[in-house]
Design an enzyme around this catalytic site. Structure first.
Site, PDB file in Angstrom:
ATOM      1  N   GLY A 296      48.646  42.646  48.872  1.00 55.93           N
ATOM      2  CA  GLY A 296      47.189  42.711  48.968  1.00 55.93           C
ATOM      3  C   GLY A 296      46.603  41.316  48.948  1.00 55.93           C
ATOM      4  N   ALA A 297      46.989  40.559  47.919  1.00 62.33           N
ATOM      5  CA  ALA A 297      46.495  39.195  47.769  1.00 62.33           C
ATOM      6  C   ALA A 297      47.408  38.485  46.789  1.00 62.33           C
ATOM      7  CB  ALA A 297      45.056  39.191  47.261  1.00 62.33           C
TER       8      ALA A 297
ATOM      9  N   GLU B 292      49.835  41.998  35.736  1.00 61.47           N
ATOM     10  CA  GLU B 292      49.119  42.871  36.678  1.00 61.47           C
ATOM     11  C   GLU B 292      48.230  43.881  35.965  1.00 61.47           C
ATOM     12  OE1 GLU B 292      48.688  41.973  39.451  1.00 61.47           O
ATOM     13  OE2 GLU B 292      50.314  40.543  39.597  1.00 61.47           O
TER      14      GLU B 292
ATOM     15  N   GLU C  56      47.467  35.231  43.816  1.00 59.84           N
ATOM     16  CA  GLU C  56      46.591  34.426  42.973  1.00 59.84           C
ATOM     17  C   GLU C  56      46.969  32.952  42.912  1.00 59.84           C
ATOM     18  OE1 GLU C  56      48.652  36.889  42.006  1.00 59.84           O
ATOM     19  OE2 GLU C  56      49.677  36.419  40.127  1.00 59.84           O
TER      20      GLU C  56
ATOM     21  N   HIS D  73      40.124  40.656  40.770  1.00 64.14           N
ATOM     22  CA  HIS D  73      41.499  40.740  40.248  1.00 64.14           C
ATOM     23  C   HIS D  73      42.183  39.373  40.357  1.00 64.14           C
ATOM     24  CE1 HIS D  73      45.548  42.916  40.013  1.00 64.14           C
ATOM     25  NE2 HIS D  73      45.894  41.723  40.472  1.00 64.14           N
ATOM     26  N   GLU D  74      42.142  38.789  41.551  1.00 67.39           N
ATOM     27  CA  GLU D  74      42.829  37.504  41.746  1.00 67.39           C
ATOM     28  C   GLU D  74      42.182  36.420  40.898  1.00 67.39           C
ATOM     29  OE1 GLU D  74      45.612  37.811  43.149  1.00 67.39           O
ATOM     30  OE2 GLU D  74      45.168  39.790  43.952  1.00 67.39           O
TER      31      GLU D  74
HETATM   32 ZN   LIG Z   1      47.646  40.687  40.487  1.00 71.58          ZN
END
Ligand SMILES: [Zn+2]
Length: 492
Positions: free
Chosen positions: A256-257, A313, A259, A290-291
């Site tokens: 998804g992404a 997470e 960090e 989230h990131e």
């Molecule tokens: Zn994460």
């Protein structure tokens, strides 16, 4: 290629302290390979000892350790033996590396819309040695100095602020100490929208063919970004530590992404080309928050070993929803958490492969991903909410702040995290952790009403624990009631 074991990582970090990394990447050598010149300064706690460094090159031109040439043929299985270390050491490796096309390492993609090429680094979980020589484990952090050569019409974005020093030449500002898996470089004819908030330069970037969606969505994404910064600054009581904050929408992303400090990479499907539903926008806002929460929990303080990946997470999953509700227009984000995200966790819990949230040994780096599922994200986040209900929000946040402050630029473990919450709350969490974190399964909660003549005499909460995963889990929750419209009457 052998995966690093936890025992090897422990032994190496007791011996080696990395002072600094420097890498020169030449991305102007065609579509297949790039040049990588890596320099590591590191100390050895036991001079004379041997160790090794991770290196996965297509070709090695030269290896120099403390001025002495080493034979490239000694590299076996991605490991370069380092014999007879001194107290202070300098290793220089000049190599040719291969671009990846599976999203791991330095990924190179061609945009079918216009034929232009884009490169980005995704070094999670153990792909860093395919980009530069390094001690690839999360508890050997060091500052990075990167220089990048590119075709003249490319732009470079990375963890440190990028400066164009000449045609096709870029220097990135020295970073704070980073784990190897957080280093990234994004390079290509990226287009950008820039802004600034509270002294933090902000950038949003995408491939040129996505300029329209990028510009259309920039205001919304900057708003989420700015509000999230304000919220996390207040919550964590530590200022964002990594300089500029870039979010790069990259093609062919396999997650998804990610960090990366100062340079988050996000799958570019999030730049919706047509109309987007509110749910899609909420999902993207959730990813942005989230990131960003990882900048503190994950990046500033990093897990010592991969067996705490779930905590990383779960924490971000919890914090992103909390941030959206408190600081953005997505005040119903907990509904999304309950009916979308938690279903993912329940599904994983019901399957034969269910496992405890924590305490599953990751004996080597790759095995950390075997148990990485809805339990790691959604159930873990739900368990953190239960922890907050159990110890109180104030003590929880006090504990989180203490944990972040104490381990800044270093590493922490689950035990240290729980220790900080215990110290702040005065609540012993050993039994709590055994029930909630170390035992699989979920309790079924029901309410038994003792009702006579329309009057509820008492309400008894019944808890059933699955026989195959016996646990004594303390629960803290509120019970509310409603009627079908008739006046309700509770116990006198
Ligand atoms: Zn994460």
């Amino acid at each position: 290629m052998r995966s690093l074991t936890r025992a090897e990582a422990r032994e190496r970090s007791s011996l080696v302290t990395v002072m600094s990394y420097a890498a020169e990447l030449d991305l102007d050598r065609g579509a297949e390979v790039f040049g990588s010149r890596g320099t590591i300064h590191f100390a050895c706690a036991s001079p004379g000892a041997d160790s090794w460094v991770d290196l996965r090159a297509r070709e090695i031109e030269s290896i120099t350790l403390n001025g002495v040439r080493l034979d490239p043929a000694t590299v076996v299985g991605g490991r370069l033996p380092l014999p007879g270390l001194e107290e202070d050491n300098e290793l220089i490796v000049v190599a040719t590396m291969a671009y990846s096309h599976d999203g791991q390492g330095l990924h190179r993609a061609t945009d079918p819309a216009d034929g232009q090429d884009y490169v980005y680094g995704h070094l999670f979980l153990d792909a860093a040695p395919s980009v530069f020589v390094c001690f690839d484990q999360p508890d050997l952090k060091a500052p990075y100095d990167l220089r990048v050569r590119t075709p003249h019409d490319w732009t470079v974005i990375g963890n440190g602020a990028a400066t164009r020093t000449g045609p096709g030449e870029w220097a990135l500002a020295t970073t704070k100490p980073l784990a190897t898996y957080f280093v990234t470089v994004c390079a290509g004819p990226y287009v950008s929208v820039r802004d600034e908030h509270d002294g933090i330069p902000l950038g949003l970037h995408a491939r040129a063919s996505l300029r329209g969606p990028l510009e259309r969505h920039a205001a919304e994404m900057f708003q989420i970004t700015k509000r999230s910064f304000d919220y996390f600054h207040g919550l964590f009581a530590i200022r964002y530590p990594f300089g500029e904050y870039h979010q790069v929408f990259v093609p062919e992303f396999n997650a998804g992404a990610m960090e990366n400090p100062g340079c988050v990479t996000i799958r570019d499907q999030y730049l919706f080309r047509g109309a987007a539903t509110r749910d899609e926008l909420l999902g993207r806002a959730n990813t942005i928050a989230h990131e960003m929460s990882h900048m503190w929990f994950g990046d500033l303080v990093t897990m010592r070993w991969w067996d705490d990946l779930w905590l990383n997470e779960s924490f971000a999953e919890y914090m992103s929803h909390r941030c959206l509700v408190a600081a953005t227009d997505y005040t119903d984000a907990w509904v999304d958490s309950s009916i979308v995200r938690k279903v993912w966790g329940y599904g994983a819990e019901r399957s034969p492969s269910t496992h405890p949230v924590a305490g599953v040994d990751a004996l080597d780096a790759q095995s950390a991903l075997q148990n990485f599922d809805g339990i790691s994200y959604a159930k873990g986040a739900a368990v953190l909410r239960q922890l907050i209900a159990y110890v109180g929000d104030g003590p929880f946040i006090t504990g989180v702040r203490a944990y972040l402050a104490e381990h800044s630029y270093g590493n922490g473990t689950l035990a240290e995290f729980l220790g900080a919450i215990e110290a702040a709350s005065g609540v012993d969490l050993e039994a709590w952790a055994a029930g909630w974190l170390l035992t699989a399964g979920r309790d079924t909660i029901s309410v038994d009403l003792d009702e006579h003549n329309g009057v509820i005499g008492s309400a008894v909460v019944i808890r059933q624990t699955p026989a195959q995963h016996p646990a004594d889990r303390p629960h803290a929750f509120d019970v509310a009631g409603y009627t079908d419209g008739a006046e309700g009457r509770g116990p006198p």
